[in-house]
Design a protein around this motif. Structure first.
Motif, PDB file in Angstrom:
ATOM      1  N   THR A   1      66.301  -0.672  -3.034  1.00  0.00           N
ATOM      2  CA  THR A   1      67.443  -1.471  -3.459  1.00  0.00           C
ATOM      3  C   THR A   1      67.102  -2.947  -3.431  1.00  0.00           C
TER       4      THR A   1
ATOM      5  N   THR B   1      71.301  -1.635 -17.155  1.00  0.00           N
ATOM      6  CA  THR B   1      72.468  -2.239 -16.517  1.00  0.00           C
ATOM      7  C   THR B   1      73.626  -1.283 -16.684  1.00  0.00           C
TER       8      THR B   1
ATOM      9  N   LEU C   1      75.093  -0.710  -1.334  1.00  0.00           N
ATOM     10  CA  LEU C   1      74.028   0.137  -1.877  1.00  0.00           C
ATOM     11  C   LEU C   1      73.366   1.007  -0.821  1.00  0.00           C
TER      12      LEU C   1
ATOM     13  N   ILE D   1      66.505   6.608  -7.415  1.00  0.00           N
ATOM     14  CA  ILE D   1      66.488   5.177  -7.077  1.00  0.00           C
ATOM     15  C   ILE D   1      65.684   5.017  -5.796  1.00  0.00           C
TER      16      ILE D   1
ATOM     17  N   GLU E   1      64.319   0.812  -9.293  1.00  0.00           N
ATOM     18  CA  GLU E   1      64.747   0.027  -8.148  1.00  0.00           C
ATOM     19  C   GLU E   1      65.846  -0.931  -8.600  1.00  0.00           C
ATOM     20  N   VAL E   2      66.723  -1.259  -7.692  1.00  0.00           N
ATOM     21  CA  VAL E   2      67.843  -2.138  -8.027  1.00  0.00           C
ATOM     22  C   VAL E   2      67.349  -3.576  -8.027  1.00  0.00           C
TER      23      VAL E   2
ATOM     24  N   LEU F   1      69.054  -2.154 -12.879  1.00  0.00           N
ATOM     25  CA  LEU F   1      67.947  -1.452 -12.252  1.00  0.00           C
ATOM     26  C   LEU F   1      66.681  -1.641 -13.086  1.00  0.00           C
TER      27      LEU F   1
ATOM     28  N   ASN G   1      72.995  -6.618  -8.249  1.00  0.00           N
ATOM     29  CA  ASN G   1      74.216  -5.884  -7.963  1.00  0.00           C
ATOM     30  C   ASN G   1      75.387  -6.858  -7.968  1.00  0.00           C
TER      31      ASN G   1
ATOM     32  N   ALA H   1      75.224   5.969  -8.891  1.00  0.00           N
ATOM     33  CA  ALA H   1      74.412   5.123  -9.768  1.00  0.00           C
ATOM     34  C   ALA H   1      73.338   5.951 -10.474  1.00  0.00           C
TER      35      ALA H   1
ATOM     36  N   ILE I   1      75.473  -3.030 -12.048  1.00  0.00           N
ATOM     37  CA  ILE I   1      74.246  -2.885 -11.259  1.00  0.00           C
ATOM     38  C   ILE I   1      73.098  -2.832 -12.254  1.00  0.00           C
TER      39      ILE I   1
END
Lengths: 366, 397, 73
Positions: free
Chosen positions: B384, B255, B306, B381, B296-297, B267, B300, B315, B265
């Motif tokens: 999302t 985070t 994003l 990343i 991966e997110v 992840l 958020n 990020a 955010i």
């Protein structure tokens, strides 16, 4: 001729493969690791030298005397008296070797599963089953090899496929950290095992196709060496440095298999399948010994001698090796020299004398 | 005449088959399942009188178990297993004592958990581990743990969701939140060049996370071993840090927050790869740790879109910094304070500089704290998540 | 115990003889002689092994001969 059955070249290759590789994969990793440490997978490659050399010698000798085994042409080459003595030495070695093979089988089954069963029952029961196969002749053993060995091979491959997530290739580094010597020192045991290809001379007369013998012999050596190298590598990838402390790394590897926490504890199946390979190996040894003995005595049939010689083998297997530790120590020290002197020197001697006396194999071919 | 011969033949054949079936089945060593005491987990503690106190969790087989549900609600003793213990000079000795008090033969084949009490761990475990390798029954795949307090008390706990402590520990360790060490791994670590080992540390779950007062074992950090003796402990956070260089991290949530933006955010780690690159230059030993991670997110709470490549880049940089920090954090602790090479640096140096290593092997204990460590982290990343890039829900008006 | 061992060995050998009997009856004298000499060797060794289980065997002989090779390796 004493034996009426015939085998194909593939069956020959499979029988010889079983004769060498079955116990090799069990005992060689430990014995070579004591010297070679991380380079233990290189040792069988050095060991292959004696395998190839012996196959070449045996095949050339069989060109000199087609349809004859080592015991028979020993007499033809060296004359009656010396020939008989050398052939007897070779036979005695074969008896000893067979006894060791039975003992190896027994020791493994004992230390893996049947801790309390007396050794004689383990070796004796496999000897009875082998005796039935030997009584059936070389064709029976050949067919058994053709049937069983694919299963055995598949099981070896499967162990390591199941273990892929646990294998760590980095364990083999650094390669040859202390130079090439440790792996050569460790190759003593593979040399001894691969020198057993001299036993091929007992099978060559019964081939349906004599032309491609050399090719198939080489193929068999190659397959055995490859198996040893791959098994050693697999064990090294799995266990890393503790491989030096493991008596039967292959068995431990089989115990280590666990897929999705339901497909595990498969070692019993693996060992049951391994016993099939052991059966081929022991039958082949047994057959060669029985055949050799009756040829040495110039008898018309070997069948009456299957059971008495089986008894003798079991006696020897209990007598010659006092204990497991003794056997393992011997494999790393004295036994390989013994194997090499008998199986390498006798064929070389025979070949030299044959070349001096007859120059070319062709002149003897009728 | 012919008939008699045929009868004789069948008779001999029959006799032979009987004989082989008697000896080939291996009934000498037969063991019936109801003559076995299946061990699910074993614990080793420092004994009061003797060297070792061995405690085992034994499975109680229930044939035709119909009312499993009622038993679960029965509460404290679910009656599926029980704990026995005995003292002895060695594990095998204690096992023999244990056997005296049991009607069935102790069977190690199903033992999947090996717990070591912290007192014994501090005293040294190398000698006792031999049993687990030498005996033909225990599996070297069993997971090894170090418990706070006595291993015996941990074995006695009754978790809610799982049947017993053994299953509980095994399932927790499988999630790869902390280190996972099997007997094989432990043996390898103890015999490796670095001579240091790390084992998961078992503690009771803190009461704040539970609805009732109960002892539930869980994994919280790790114990560090040097020369077979426990020398220190890492917190949960530090343990996460050592997983990166050991290439054992399988999952994790990061985070992150930004300076100029409120909210966070989060992840999720998809996969990561780690590489240790050792180098020795002018007698200076250094280790470069390269980390590649894909994330991966999953949440958020900022106002960032994003789908904006700049935001993703920002990020990524932030996560890189975060991972870097986690690793650095544990390195100062482990390398400077505990001086235990649990990352396998020694093996890396040996693999890459075998000649230098051979001369310096004996000085490794002095060299290790001085090894210069540098980090290089690359984060990618990948996705999302299922929602779109914007934090605001609904159509923009 | 030793008597039992000798008896068991003898019984096994007699059993082997019984199995092979018919085949032997039809074969030459040479085969019979070879068969019985191997059986005799079997019996003698087996009985010796039952009485002296620690009897040094060919394994020790090989060890003795080849021990001198060890230093070279």
């Amino acid at each position: 001729m004493i034996e009426k059955g015939r085998i194909s070249c593939l069956e020959l290759a499979l029988i010889m493969y079983a004769t060498v590789a079955t116990t090799a994969i069990l005992y060689i990793p430990y014995v070579t690791a004591q010297h070679a440490k991380r380079d233990l997978w290189l040792s069988p490659i050095w060991g292959s030298l004696s395998g190839f050399l012996i196959v070449v010698i045996i095949v050339i000798l069989s060109r000199f005397f087609p349809g004859k085994t080592l015991i028979e042409y020993c007499e033809l080459i060296l004359g009656r008296t010396i020939g008989k003595i050398i052939a007897f030495l070779y036979l005695f070695f074969l008896l000893h070797d067979t006894a060791i093979a039975f003992r190896e089988y027994g020791e493994f089954v004992e230390s893996a599963f049947l801790h309390k069963t007396p050794m004689l029952f383990v070796t004796g029961s496999i000897a009875i089953s082998c005796a039935i196969a030997v009584h059936g002749g070389i064709q029976t053993i050949g067919r058994c090899a053709l049937l069983f060995l694919p299963i055995v091979l598949a099981s070896y491959v499967l162990i390591y496929i199941f273990l892929i997530p646990d294998l760590n290739v980095k364990n083999m580094l650094p390669v040859m950290a202390d130079g090439v010597m440790p792996s050569i020192k460790g190759s003593l045991a593979p040399h001894a095992w691969l020198s057993q290809f001299s036993l091929m001379s007992f099978l060559l007369p019964f081939l349906t196709n004599q032309q491609k013998v050399m090719k198939w012999g080489m193929f068999s050596v190659m397959a055995s060496v490859l198996t040893m190298v791959l098994i050693n590598l697999g064990n090294l990838f799995l266990f890393g440095d503790i491989i030096i402390n493991l008596q039967f790394p292959v068995f431990e590897a089989a115990r280590f298999v666990s897929i999705g926490s339901f497909f595990e504890h498969i070692e019993s199946i693996i060992i049951a399948v391994w016993v099939l390979g052991g059966f081929i190996q022991l039958s082949a040894f047994f057959y060669m010994l029985v055949l050799g003995t009756s040829q040495w005595l110039k008898l018309p049939s070997y069948k009456p001698f299957v059971l008495p010689i089986g008894f003798l083998i079991i006696l020897f297997s209990a007598w010659t090796i006092p204990s497991f530790e003794d056997m393992i120590r011997g494999m790393g020290t004295t036994v390989p020299f013994y194997f090499l002197t008998v199986q390498l020197l006798i064929p070389i001697l025979l070949l030299c004398v044959a070349v001096i006396r007859w120059k070319k194999p062709k002149s003897f071919l009728q | 005449m012919c008939k008699i011969r045929a009868i004789k033949r069948t008779f001999t054949l029959f006799l032979l088959i009987c004989l082989t079936s008697i000896v080939l089945t291996g009934c000498w060593d037969r063991t019936e399942i109801n003559d076995l005491a299946l061990i699910l987990a074993a614990g080793m503690d420092k004994g009061k009188k003797n060297n070792i106190e061995l405690s085992v969790l034994i499975f109680i087989p229930h044939p035709q178990q119909s009312g499993q549900g009622s038993e679960m609600s029965g509460g404290k003793s679910s009656g599926q297993s029980f704990v026995r213990s005995a003292e002895g000079e060695t594990v095998a000795d204690a096992m023999a004592r244990l056997q005296e008090a049991l009607t069935r033969k102790v069977f190690w084949g199903q033992n999947e958990v090996l717990l070591i009490g912290d007192k014994l761990a501090k005293k040294g475990i190398s000698e006792q581990i031999d049993f687990w390798m030498r005996h033909s029954e225990p599996r070297i795949r069993a997971d090894v743990f170090v418990s706070k307090g006595n291993a015996k008390t941990v074995l006695k706990t009754m978790p809610e969701l799982e049947k017993d402590a053994s299953k509980q520990l095994r399932k927790i360790v499988k999630t790869h939140i902390g280190v996972k060490v099997t007997v094989k791994d432990l043996l390898q670590m103890l015999s490796s060049e670095s001579n240091a080992a790390v084992l998961p540390w078992v503690e009771n779950l803190s009461p704040s996370q539970m609805d009732s007062k109960k002892a539930i074992p869980t994994i919280n950090g790790a114990a560090i071993f040097k020369d077979g003796k426990m020398v220190g402990r890492l917190s949960d956070k530090e343990t996460r840090g050592i997983l990166w260089p050991r290439n054992e991290i399988k999952s994790g949530v990061f985070t992150i927050s930004f300076k100029d933006e409120t909210g966070y955010i989060s992840l999720n780690l998809l996969r990561s790869h780690n590489e240790l690159i050792p180098s020795i230059r002018n007698g200076k030993w250094s280790m470069h740790i390269k980390t590649n991670a894909e994330l991966e997110v999953i949440q958020n709470t900022t106002k960032f879109n994003l789908f904006d490549p700049n935001v993703i880049k920002k990020a990524e940089q932030k996560v890189e910094y975060e991972i870097d920090q986690r690793e650095r954090f544990v390195f100062t602790e482990v390398q400077r304070k505990l001086k235990a090479d649990i990352f396998g640096f020694a093996d890396e140096f040996e693999k890459n500089y075998p000649q230098i290593w051979k001369q310096k092997r004996d000085q490794w204990n002095e060299i290790f704290p001085e090894v210069a460590v540098s980090f290089e982290t690359k984060v990618n990343i990948q996705r999302t998540g299922l929602a779109d890039g914007k934090p605001k829900r609904g159509a923009e008006r | 115990m030793k008597v039992v061992g000798i008896l068991v060995v003898t019984v096994i050998l007699v059993f082997i003889f019984l199995i092979q009997r018919r085949g032997l009856a039809r074969s030459e004298k040479r085969v019979k002689r070879a068969f019985f000499s191997i059986m005799m060797v079997n019996w003698v060794f087996a009985v010796l092994l039952v009485i002296f289980p620690e009897m040094p065997g060919p394994g020790q002989m090989i060890d003795f001969i080849y021990k001198s090779f060890e230093p070279f390796w």
